[in-house]
Scaffold this motif. Structure first.
Motif, PDB file in Angstrom:
ATOM      1  N   GLY A 113       5.842   4.367  -2.954  1.00 35.02           N
ATOM      2  CA  GLY A 113       6.803   5.337  -2.594  1.00 35.02           C
ATOM      3  C   GLY A 113       8.072   4.791  -2.596  1.00 35.02           C
ATOM      4  O   GLY A 113       8.554   3.934  -3.221  1.00 35.02           O
ATOM      5  N   TRP A 163      12.895  19.803  -8.842  1.00 30.66           N
ATOM      6  CA  TRP A 163      11.726  19.116  -8.158  1.00 30.66           C
ATOM      7  C   TRP A 163      10.899  20.152  -7.318  1.00 30.66           C
ATOM      8  O   TRP A 163       9.689  20.114  -7.107  1.00 30.66           O
ATOM      9  N   PRO A 198       5.107  19.411   1.853  1.00 32.18           N
ATOM     10  CA  PRO A 198       4.962  18.525   1.061  1.00 32.18           C
ATOM     11  C   PRO A 198       5.301  17.034   1.299  1.00 32.18           C
ATOM     12  O   PRO A 198       5.979  16.812   2.168  1.00 32.18           O
ATOM     13  N   VAL A 231      15.624   5.467   5.275  1.00 27.83           N
ATOM     14  CA  VAL A 231      14.493   4.677   4.767  1.00 27.83           C
ATOM     15  C   VAL A 231      14.801   3.649   3.853  1.00 27.83           C
ATOM     16  O   VAL A 231      14.204   2.571   3.609  1.00 27.83           O
ATOM     17  N   LEU A 281      -0.318  -0.477  -4.843  1.00 26.84           N
ATOM     18  CA  LEU A 281      -1.376   0.396  -4.934  1.00 26.84           C
ATOM     19  C   LEU A 281      -0.802   1.605  -4.742  1.00 26.84           C
ATOM     20  O   LEU A 281      -0.485   2.188  -3.502  1.00 26.84           O
ATOM     21  N   HIS A 336      11.291  18.287   5.911  1.00 34.26           N
ATOM     22  CA  HIS A 336      10.107  17.244   5.626  1.00 34.26           C
ATOM     23  C   HIS A 336      10.635  15.856   5.805  1.00 34.26           C
ATOM     24  O   HIS A 336      10.594  15.095   5.024  1.00 34.26           O
ATOM     25  N   LEU A 392       6.037  20.880  -6.206  1.00 31.65           N
ATOM     26  CA  LEU A 392       5.334  20.977  -4.889  1.00 31.65           C
ATOM     27  C   LEU A 392       4.021  21.736  -5.325  1.00 31.65           C
ATOM     28  O   LEU A 392       4.211  22.811  -6.080  1.00 31.65           O
ATOM     29  N   VAL A 449       0.911  -0.999  -0.012  1.00 33.41           N
ATOM     30  CA  VAL A 449      -0.193   0.018  -0.238  1.00 33.41           C
ATOM     31  C   VAL A 449       0.799   1.388  -0.120  1.00 33.41           C
ATOM     32  O   VAL A 449       1.555   1.508   1.154  1.00 33.41           O
ATOM     33  N   LYS A 490       3.436  12.403  -3.710  1.00 29.53           N
ATOM     34  CA  LYS A 490       2.022  11.766  -4.326  1.00 29.53           C
ATOM     35  C   LYS A 490       2.295  11.287  -5.660  1.00 29.53           C
ATOM     36  O   LYS A 490       1.699  11.943  -6.675  1.00 29.53           O
ATOM     37  N   VAL A 501      -5.738   4.083  -1.490  1.00 29.98           N
ATOM     38  CA  VAL A 501      -6.336   2.937  -0.655  1.00 29.98           C
ATOM     39  C   VAL A 501      -7.051   3.498   0.381  1.00 29.98           C
ATOM     40  O   VAL A 501      -6.458   4.512   1.116  1.00 29.98           O
ATOM     41  N   ALA A 533       2.787   3.645   2.832  1.00 28.42           N
ATOM     42  CA  ALA A 533       2.178   5.032   2.583  1.00 28.42           C
ATOM     43  C   ALA A 533       2.842   6.127   3.304  1.00 28.42           C
ATOM     44  O   ALA A 533       2.343   7.399   3.071  1.00 28.42           O
ATOM     45  N   LEU A 568      17.193  15.311  -2.842  1.00 28.07           N
ATOM     46  CA  LEU A 568      18.324  14.496  -3.100  1.00 28.07           C
ATOM     47  C   LEU A 568      19.457  14.162  -2.443  1.00 28.07           C
ATOM     48  O   LEU A 568      20.652  13.588  -2.849  1.00 28.07           O
ATOM     49  N   SER A 612      10.597  10.106  -2.710  1.00 27.06           N
ATOM     50  CA  SER A 612      11.778  10.001  -3.462  1.00 27.06           C
ATOM     51  C   SER A 612      11.881  10.627  -4.955  1.00 27.06           C
ATOM     52  O   SER A 612      12.822  10.884  -5.350  1.00 27.06           O
TER      53      SER A 612
END
Ligand SMILES: Cc1cc2nc3c(=O)[nH]c(=O)nc-3n(C[C@H](O)[C@H](O)[C@H](O)COP(=O)(O)OP(=O)(O)OC[C@H]3O[C@@H](n4cnc5c(N)ncnc54)[C@H](O)[C@@H]3O)c2cc1C
Length: 595
Positions: free
Chosen positions: A12, A51, A79, A580, A33, A531, A55, A9, A82, A220, A257, A93, A88
């Motif tokens: 990203g 990038w 931000p 991450v 998804l 962020h 936004l 789900v 999505k 979802v 998510a 960066l 990413s």
């Protein structure tokens, strides 16, 4: 109805790492998804400097905090990606792994297998780093590189200035610990100078696999559970595609998510604080008040100083001067210049200012004694004690960093709502230092405020500066930034008595006797949130505030895992994407049974 081995789900950063790794086994069917669209062919994701143009578009969830008392009641908009690749695909960066101390502290909370020695192996699987000399380290999918420009004097000025103050580059800048100036790698492909991210580096080699199905534009809405007595099993997920509600079933659900939307989906599905859910009319499936708590983020402030007239900065480009734009485009054709890099490669991880002296040591000890008290620690007492012990160990060590400094050759300042400010009109040039508190003690939360799903169904409350020690530490680092500007060789490249960013200009100097109070007021007025949200589905024992165990399984439902930034219980010391990627690689190894 289609059925899968794994339903992911959120496509990203973490979701696509998992999709790529899990489909390496051709017998496993994987469904991803993703609420956003596939923008892998869009120049705004590929040209590194573009990038910011994503936004406040449909590729951004466009979140906003509630008013933050610690920030003079400002609401901070921020931000989150999505799009396929998630944040990413639109992040800044910088690739900055956390410290050994940070990751070892996760293990200490009661997470076996998540110490630095184990975790760093997973992190190393994620990237291939090409050094300035052209040698490579690692063989992971994500491509990392450094800017190729050789006519830029700022990196040397930055390193020499810090060196003169006793901070020499130490350790390895991107693979382990490092205190002092660091040269930060970009997640940019060295050959094409385009963004390398989960959406291309991980996805492209896996995209054509028959066992991988990706559905974009498919938010979802909830996870579907079955209950048998007290046993809860996740059976599938409900999502919307082209206006129609659909259901997919799977043997295992993996929630990726992100730190804001993962707890949101859990709560809409009936997993969270039973009292809150009952009040909102959501049927409770698993009562766990820890869902959505422990929201951590780096407060970020900065100072801009006017540079000498012949300095090379990006202010002309930021002011959209046509000649500067043309020069930048010509340079990009040669894989050089501001479009080809993050612009944030010259940074520093610095300890509590003055910690090397007896006076500094006494000052930090006095601050800790005054401010790390039960009354200030709030929330889960056992976790607060563990977190305070970790932060105390960082603050009292000359080898660990409590401030992360990012130098920037141009104006860099924020509007009161957290958005980037344009340089003031005119033709002045600037040199800036953005400053992050590496390990804040302030913790907030994100919870749904309505059972009906809408863009306003979330209350996001990071509670910046709610722990008073955070402001005290950041204010001392801010003063250190000011002292950097008067140290050589940097001082010779700044205009004596020159302008600063407008808020600093009116605040005056922070180095005088009354400077510390001024610095604190400046920070309350100008600090924003980075962020870098983490922690809202924390991995740790449930009685400490955990949502998932060390195998990333949701407490109360073993076939539902969470595997994104939300599981990180103590936030990384700088920008979190490297961590991450490591979390997602570690999760893939756990799920495949290798760990
Ligand atoms: C503007 C910006 C700049 C940043 N700069 C840096 C930087 O320079 N360096 C760095 O290290 N880190 C940076 N970060 C942070 C970094 O990108 C994130 O920490 C990281 O991407 C988090 O990964 P994730 O997998 O947890 O979430 P994400 O990458 O955000 O992925 C979550 C995905 O889930 C999807 N999703 C959410 N809800 C649903 C739903 N209901 N249904 C289906 N899909 C859903 C989202 O659309 C998204 O694609 C930045 C972040 C932002 C937003």
């Amino acid at each position: 109805m289609a059925s899968y081995d794994y339903i992911i789900v959120g496509g990203g950063l973490a979701g696509l790492v998992l999709a790529a790794r899990l489909t390496e086994d051709s017998s496993k069917r994987v469904l991803v998804l993703e609420a956003g669209e596939d923008l892998t062919a869009d120049a705004r994701t590929s040209v590194p400097a573009m990038w910011p143009t994503l936004l406040n578009t449909d590729a951004d969830w466009q979140f906003k905090t509630v008013p933050q008392p610690g920030f003079n009641n400002r609401q901070i908009s921020f931000p989150q990606g999505k799009l396929l690749g998630g944040s990413s695909g639109l992040n800044g960066l910088s690739f900055t792994p956390s410290s050994k101390a940070n990751v070892d502290a996760w293990a200490k909370l009661g997470n076996p297998g998540w110490d630095w020695a184990s975790f760093s192996k997973s992190l190393a699987k994620s990237y291939t780093l090409t050094t300035a000399a052209g040698t490579t380290a690692g063989d992971g999918p994500l491509q990392l590189s450094f800017p190729k420009d050789t006519d830029n004097s700022w990196p040397k000025i930055w390193q020499q200035t810090l060196g003169g103050l006793g901070f020499r580059q130490s350790g390895e800048s991107y693979t382990q610990q490092s205190t002092g100036p660091v040269t930060v790698a970009d997640s940019i492909h060295p050959a094409s100078k385009t963004r390398s991210y989960a959406g291309n580096a991980y996805l492209e080699p896996a995209r054509s696999r028959e066992n991988l199905t990706i559905v974009t534009g498919a938010p979802v809405s909830k996870i579907v559970f079955a209950k048998d007595g007290s046993a809860v099993t996740a059976e599938g997920v409900q999502y919307v595609k082209d206006g129609e509600t659909q259901t997919a079933t799977g043997k295992e659900i993996i929630l990726t998510a992100g730190a804001i939307n993962s707890p949101r989906i859990l709560e809409h599905s009936g997993v969270g604080d039973a009292k809150l859910l009952a009040k909102l009319g959501v049927d409770v499936v698993i009562d766990n008040p820890n869902v959505g708590e422990n929201l951590q983020n780096h407060p970020m402030a900065g100072l801009s100083f006017e540079a000498v007239e012949d300095a090379k900065t990006i202010d002309g480009l930021a002011r959209q001067d046509p000649a500067a734009l043309q020069a930048a485009m010509a340079a990009y054709a040669q894989q050089l210049g501001p479009f080809a890099s993050s612009g944030t490669n010259n940074a520093a991880q610095l300890p509590f200012p003055g910690i090397q002296t007896a006076e500094g040591k006494a000052e930090v000890e006095a601050l800790i004694a005054k401010y790390i008290t039960g009354a200030n620690n709030g929330g889960n007492a056992a976790f607060a004690e563990a977190q305070a012990e970790f932060v105390r160990s960082i603050l009292t060590s000359p080898e660990e960093a409590s401030g992360y400094y990012i130098s920037f050759s141009g104006f860099a300042s924020f509007n009161p709502d957290g958005t980037m400010a344009a340089p003031p009109p005119g033709d002045e040039k600037y040199f800036s230092v953005a400053l992050l508190l590496t390990h804040p003690l302030s913790r907030g939360s994100v919870h749904i405020n309505s059972a009906s799903q809408s863009p306003t169904d979330l209350t996001i409350d990071p509670q910046y500066f709610s722990h008073p020690l955070d402001l005290e530490i950041l204010a001392r680092h801010l003063r250190f930034v000011e002292s950097l500007a008067s140290a050589e060789p940097l001082a010779s490249h700044l205009k004596a008595g020159g302008k600063r960013n407008p808020a600093a200009q009116s605040a005056g100097t922070f180095s005088a006797d009354s400077g510390l109070e001024k610095a604190k007021e400046y920070l309350r007025q100008t600090t924003v949130g980075a962020h870098h949200f983490t922690g809202t589905c924390s991995m740790m024992p449930k009685d400490l505030g955990g949502v998932v165990d060390a195998q990333l399984r949701l407490y109360g439902c073993p076939n539902l895992r969470v595997a994104d930034a939300s599981i990180i219980p103590l936030t990384p010391r700088a920008n979190p994407q490297a961590t991450v990627y490591g979390v997602a690689e570690h999760a893939a190894s756990i799920i495949k049974g290798g760990l």
